[in-house]
Enzyme design. Structure first.
Site, PDB file in Angstrom:
ATOM      1  N   SER A 165       0.817  -1.222   0.000  1.00  0.00           N
ATOM      2  CA  SER A 165       0.000   0.000   0.000  1.00  0.00           C
ATOM      3  C   SER A 165       0.846   1.265   0.000  1.00  0.00           C
ATOM      4  O   SER A 165       0.308   2.368  -0.113  1.00  0.00           O
ATOM      5  CB  SER A 165      -0.936   0.004   1.216  1.00  0.00           C
ATOM      6  OG  SER A 165      -0.187   0.001   2.417  1.00  0.00           O
ATOM      7  N   LYS A 183       3.337   1.846   2.504  1.00  0.00           N
ATOM      8  CA  LYS A 183       3.669   2.176   3.894  1.00  0.00           C
ATOM      9  C   LYS A 183       5.143   2.516   4.079  1.00  0.00           C
ATOM     10  O   LYS A 183       5.481   3.543   4.654  1.00  0.00           O
ATOM     11  CB  LYS A 183       3.309   1.011   4.829  1.00  0.00           C
ATOM     12  CG  LYS A 183       1.871   0.582   4.809  1.00  0.00           C
ATOM     13  CD  LYS A 183       1.633  -0.614   5.708  1.00  0.00           C
ATOM     14  CE  LYS A 183       2.459  -1.829   5.408  1.00  0.00           C
ATOM     15  NZ  LYS A 183       2.174  -2.507   4.150  1.00  0.00           N
ATOM     16  N   SER A 184       6.012   1.647   3.625  1.00  0.00           N
ATOM     17  CA  SER A 184       7.449   1.838   3.832  1.00  0.00           C
ATOM     18  C   SER A 184       7.952   3.075   3.107  1.00  0.00           C
ATOM     19  O   SER A 184       8.733   3.862   3.664  1.00  0.00           O
ATOM     20  CB  SER A 184       8.231   0.610   3.366  1.00  0.00           C
ATOM     21  OG  SER A 184       7.900  -0.507   4.152  1.00  0.00           O
ATOM     22  N   HIS A 226      13.992  -2.800  -0.914  1.00  0.00           N
ATOM     23  CA  HIS A 226      13.923  -1.777   0.134  1.00  0.00           C
ATOM     24  C   HIS A 226      15.305  -1.146   0.341  1.00  0.00           C
ATOM     25  O   HIS A 226      15.426   0.075   0.447  1.00  0.00           O
ATOM     26  CB  HIS A 226      13.437  -2.377   1.455  1.00  0.00           C
ATOM     27  CG  HIS A 226      11.958  -2.466   1.571  1.00  0.00           C
ATOM     28  ND1 HIS A 226      11.257  -1.745   2.499  1.00  0.00           N
ATOM     29  CD2 HIS A 226      11.047  -3.192   0.891  1.00  0.00           C
ATOM     30  CE1 HIS A 226       9.970  -2.024   2.378  1.00  0.00           C
ATOM     31  NE2 HIS A 226       9.824  -2.904   1.415  1.00  0.00           N
ATOM     32  N   GLU A 250      19.853  -3.858  11.810  1.00  0.00           N
ATOM     33  CA  GLU A 250      19.019  -5.055  11.704  1.00  0.00           C
ATOM     34  C   GLU A 250      18.820  -5.618  13.107  1.00  0.00           C
ATOM     35  O   GLU A 250      19.783  -5.936  13.797  1.00  0.00           O
ATOM     36  CB  GLU A 250      19.676  -6.078  10.783  1.00  0.00           C
ATOM     37  CG  GLU A 250      19.788  -5.577   9.353  1.00  0.00           C
ATOM     38  CD  GLU A 250      20.459  -6.562   8.415  1.00  0.00           C
ATOM     39  OE1 GLU A 250      20.865  -7.656   8.871  1.00  0.00           O
ATOM     40  OE2 GLU A 250      20.584  -6.229   7.237  1.00  0.00           O
ATOM     41  N   ASP A 306      10.640  -0.950  10.549  1.00  0.00           N
ATOM     42  CA  ASP A 306       9.929  -1.616   9.463  1.00  0.00           C
ATOM     43  C   ASP A 306      10.213  -3.114   9.540  1.00  0.00           C
ATOM     44  O   ASP A 306      11.303  -3.548   9.183  1.00  0.00           O
ATOM     45  CB  ASP A 306      10.396  -1.045   8.130  1.00  0.00           C
ATOM     46  CG  ASP A 306       9.470  -1.363   6.978  1.00  0.00           C
ATOM     47  OD1 ASP A 306       8.454  -2.058   7.192  1.00  0.00           O
ATOM     48  OD2 ASP A 306       9.755  -0.913   5.854  1.00  0.00           O
TER      49      ASP A 306
END
Length: 166
Positions: A13, A15-16, A50, A62, A80
């Site tokens: 959608s 978001k990120s 990404h 991470e 995320d």
């Protein structure tokens, strides 16, 4: 000043991308806290897309479970995502204890910083026939509610369009 922003929506959608744009508008050197665990090649490709989208101004960390290990004081950080983080917690020795997830969220967000959480609204579809999936959908919904209640701002992404809810 502490600020919590929650960006939610369905898969793909936007978001990120929205979270990253917002972070860059607030800081010239934001942090990207990636919670993903790489399970297979298809997911590895998603993660790579990404990574390629972000430039050298980003600091990437991470962390699959223990977000509070990282002190974000004074930083702008994109987390995320909540869905993958919660999945990792279920796979760990925490065994899906939502109270532990709430406590970890509280510990992580205690320092003064800008936190931009990305999450999925996985409960918008039908009810799964799979009991484990139903349980995870419930846990995810409760975690999203917990974060939204503490957030200063909540944005719902629909087809790449941000809709401000709070």
């Amino acid at each position: 000043m502490k600020r919590i922003i929650l960006i939610t929506g369905g898969q793909r959608s936007g978001k990120s991308k929205k979270a990253e744009e917002l972070a860059l508008s607030l800081s010239s050197n934001p942090v990207y806290l990636a919670t993903a665990h790489i399970w297979d090649d298809e997911f590895r490709k998603r993660v790579r897309r990404h990574q390629e989208r972000r430039g050298p101004e980003w600091t990437t960390i991470e962390e699959e479970i223990h977000l509070s290990r990282h002190d974000m004081t004074g930083r702008v950080v994109v987390i995320d995502c909540v869905t993958l983080w919660l999945t990792n917690m279920l796979d760990s020795s925490l065994q899906g204890n939502l109270e532990k997830a709430f406590a970890e969220f509280d510990a992580f967000t205690a320092p003064e910083a800008t936190y931009i959480f990305v999450t999925n609204e996985i409960g918008l579809g039908g009810i799964s026939e799979n009991a484990l999936q139903r349980r995870f959908t419930d846990l995810q919904g409760m975690m999203n509610q917990y974060i939204a209640a503490r957030a200063d701002e909540v944005i719902l992404m629909i087809s790449g369009i941000p809709v401000k809810l709070k």
